[in-house]
Design a protein around this motif. Sequence first.
Motif, PDB file in Angstrom:
ATOM      1  N   UNK A   1       0.848  -1.200   0.000  1.00  0.00           N
ATOM      2  CA  UNK A   1       0.000   0.000   0.000  1.00  0.00           C
ATOM      3  C   UNK A   1       0.882   1.248   0.000  1.00  0.00           C
ATOM      4  N   UNK A   2       0.319   2.313  -0.533  1.00  0.00           N
ATOM      5  CA  UNK A   2       1.086   3.537  -0.814  1.00  0.00           C
ATOM      6  C   UNK A   2       1.825   4.119   0.393  1.00  0.00           C
ATOM      7  N   UNK A   3       1.175   4.339   1.552  1.00  0.00           N
ATOM      8  CA  UNK A   3       1.906   4.944   2.678  1.00  0.00           C
ATOM      9  C   UNK A   3       3.135   4.150   3.105  1.00  0.00           C
ATOM     10  N   UNK A   4       3.038   2.820   3.076  1.00  0.00           N
ATOM     11  CA  UNK A   4       4.192   1.993   3.452  1.00  0.00           C
ATOM     12  C   UNK A   4       5.322   2.168   2.457  1.00  0.00           C
ATOM     13  N   UNK A   5       4.988   2.152   1.165  1.00  0.00           N
ATOM     14  CA  UNK A   5       6.018   2.322   0.137  1.00  0.00           C
ATOM     15  C   UNK A   5       6.667   3.703   0.242  1.00  0.00           C
ATOM     16  N   UNK A   6       5.871   4.732   0.493  1.00  0.00           N
ATOM     17  CA  UNK A   6       6.419   6.081   0.630  1.00  0.00           C
ATOM     18  C   UNK A   6       7.362   6.179   1.821  1.00  0.00           C
ATOM     19  N   UNK A   7       7.006   5.575   2.925  1.00  0.00           N
ATOM     20  CA  UNK A   7       7.853   5.626   4.125  1.00  0.00           C
ATOM     21  C   UNK A   7       9.195   4.946   3.888  1.00  0.00           C
ATOM     22  N   UNK A   8       9.165   3.788   3.218  1.00  0.00           N
ATOM     23  CA  UNK A   8      10.419   3.084   2.925  1.00  0.00           C
ATOM     24  C   UNK A   8      11.267   3.904   1.959  1.00  0.00           C
ATOM     25  N   UNK A   9      10.622   4.481   0.942  1.00  0.00           N
ATOM     26  CA  UNK A   9      11.352   5.281  -0.050  1.00  0.00           C
ATOM     27  C   UNK A   9      12.004   6.495   0.596  1.00  0.00           C
ATOM     28  N   UNK A  10      11.351   7.101   1.568  1.00  0.00           N
ATOM     29  CA  UNK A  10      11.914   8.267   2.255  1.00  0.00           C
ATOM     30  C   UNK A  10      13.085   7.888   3.157  1.00  0.00           C
TER      31      UNK A  10
ATOM     32  N   UNK B   1      16.938  -1.896  -2.922  1.00  0.00           N
ATOM     33  CA  UNK B   1      15.802  -2.150  -3.812  1.00  0.00           C
ATOM     34  C   UNK B   1      14.469  -2.145  -3.065  1.00  0.00           C
ATOM     35  N   UNK B   2      13.513  -1.423  -3.620  1.00  0.00           N
ATOM     36  CA  UNK B   2      12.169  -1.349  -3.049  1.00  0.00           C
ATOM     37  C   UNK B   2      11.174  -1.841  -4.087  1.00  0.00           C
ATOM     38  N   UNK B   3      10.412  -2.866  -3.730  1.00  0.00           N
ATOM     39  CA  UNK B   3       9.394  -3.412  -4.614  1.00  0.00           C
ATOM     40  C   UNK B   3       8.029  -2.935  -4.133  1.00  0.00           C
ATOM     41  N   UNK B   4       7.293  -2.287  -5.021  1.00  0.00           N
ATOM     42  CA  UNK B   4       5.968  -1.777  -4.692  1.00  0.00           C
ATOM     43  C   UNK B   4       4.967  -2.930  -4.722  1.00  0.00           C
ATOM     44  N   UNK B   5       4.263  -3.123  -3.623  1.00  0.00           N
ATOM     45  CA  UNK B   5       3.269  -4.185  -3.548  1.00  0.00           C
ATOM     46  C   UNK B   5       1.879  -3.656  -3.817  1.00  0.00           C
ATOM     47  N   UNK B   6       1.507  -3.597  -5.090  1.00  0.00           N
ATOM     48  CA  UNK B   6       0.160  -3.163  -5.488  1.00  0.00           C
ATOM     49  C   UNK B   6      -0.113  -1.715  -5.086  1.00  0.00           C
ATOM     50  N   UNK B   7       0.588  -0.790  -5.707  1.00  0.00           N
ATOM     51  CA  UNK B   7       0.378   0.641  -5.505  1.00  0.00           C
ATOM     52  C   UNK B   7      -0.436   1.149  -6.688  1.00  0.00           C
ATOM     53  N   UNK B   8      -1.619   1.688  -6.427  1.00  0.00           N
ATOM     54  CA  UNK B   8      -2.537   1.994  -7.525  1.00  0.00           C
ATOM     55  C   UNK B   8      -2.037   3.115  -8.424  1.00  0.00           C
ATOM     56  N   UNK B   9      -1.295   4.078  -7.887  1.00  0.00           N
ATOM     57  CA  UNK B   9      -0.794   5.162  -8.732  1.00  0.00           C
ATOM     58  C   UNK B   9       0.584   5.611  -8.255  1.00  0.00           C
ATOM     59  N   UNK B  10       1.643   4.879  -8.623  1.00  0.00           N
ATOM     60  CA  UNK B  10       3.001   5.213  -8.162  1.00  0.00           C
ATOM     61  C   UNK B  10       3.469   6.616  -8.565  1.00  0.00           C
ATOM     62  N   UNK B  11       2.990   7.112  -9.700  1.00  0.00           N
ATOM     63  CA  UNK B  11       3.387   8.464 -10.122  1.00  0.00           C
ATOM     64  C   UNK B  11       2.809   9.516  -9.192  1.00  0.00           C
ATOM     65  N   UNK B  12       1.509   9.452  -8.964  1.00  0.00           N
ATOM     66  CA  UNK B  12       0.866  10.432  -8.086  1.00  0.00           C
ATOM     67  C   UNK B  12       1.434  10.374  -6.676  1.00  0.00           C
ATOM     68  N   UNK B  13       1.879   9.184  -6.281  1.00  0.00           N
ATOM     69  CA  UNK B  13       2.447   9.017  -4.941  1.00  0.00           C
ATOM     70  C   UNK B  13       3.893   9.493  -4.854  1.00  0.00           C
TER      71      UNK B  13
END
Length: 334
Positions: A104-113, A119-131
């Motif tokens: 989910x988006x918030x988890x991916x954003x936190x790891x990216x920050x 390497x970070x693998x996005x697990x079903x992020x509906x809109x990676x660009x907007x995020x």
Amino acid sequence: MKRMIGLIAILVAFLGVAFFQEGGVKTTAPQEIKKPTIGILQTMSHPALDQITKGTIDQLKKRGYVNGKTAKIDFENAQGDQSNLKSMADRFDNEDTDLNIGIATPAAQSIANANKTTPLILGAISNPKSAGLVSNYKHPGGNITGVSNLTPTNDQIRLVREIMPNVKELGVMYTSGDPSAAAEVKVVRQVAPKYGFKLKEFTVSNSSDVDQVAQTMLQQVKAVYVPTDNTIATAMQTLVKDANNAHVPVFPPAGTMVHDGGLATYGINQYQLGVATGNMAADVLQGKAKPATTPIKIIAKGDLVLNMKEAKLLGINIPTHLVNEASKKGEIIR
């Protein structure tokens, strides 16, 4: 002569100890194979997200990454708390994980920050660009790639029209601070008029707002559409309770939310999203792929899920052709 024989005997004994053990077989200590550490951060508990995580871990196991044996899988669930997301992502960084997965988006954003190189693998992020996670789906160019579930919005709005042919006002509820949900609503604004709907938008800040906002919305609309929104998903039972009292159907984005009381959807299989995530993670760990040059995998096809129990409760007749479709290649909840 005796002295020479004694020296030879000592030399032979020394060589025997040095080179032969265990019945004369040369042995060397086996080299320990490093087990990769995989960090998995899930934003919150919800059936859809739980299925994505399960599919991810199951597929990692099939690809040879078994927790506690051939890999260390460090799984964390932030339970929707932003401070938890940050501290857990920071811990992955301090732990020096070999690969991270954000569910989910918030988890991916936190790891990216927290980390710009692992390497970070996005697990079903509906809109990676907007995020703000990637700028190019075909060539991510950094340490991030993964799976995106592109909600079949057009099919879902068309489904609302097929089931509710006389409805004019369609309500949509979403979290104002969720970039992925907001991006989907932009699509809904374009699609809804195409099917003759007048769209009425209602926003919440957190799950505790859902009850009050829902009651206001349900006085103005005859059907409700929900985009991919984790906050609304966690409060789905509250929304359904209010909607049932008003005899208004809810059309959610995922099949798991139809199980929670939604009427119908074209939903993407959440477990299979996790399988795709696990495969991509394994490819990176095995050196078969690099995040910078691995395109985002977009999954956009959904299967029809119908809740006949809910339809009966609300007195809604589901068209026969939809029942037949769900029976053949979807799911019917009775």
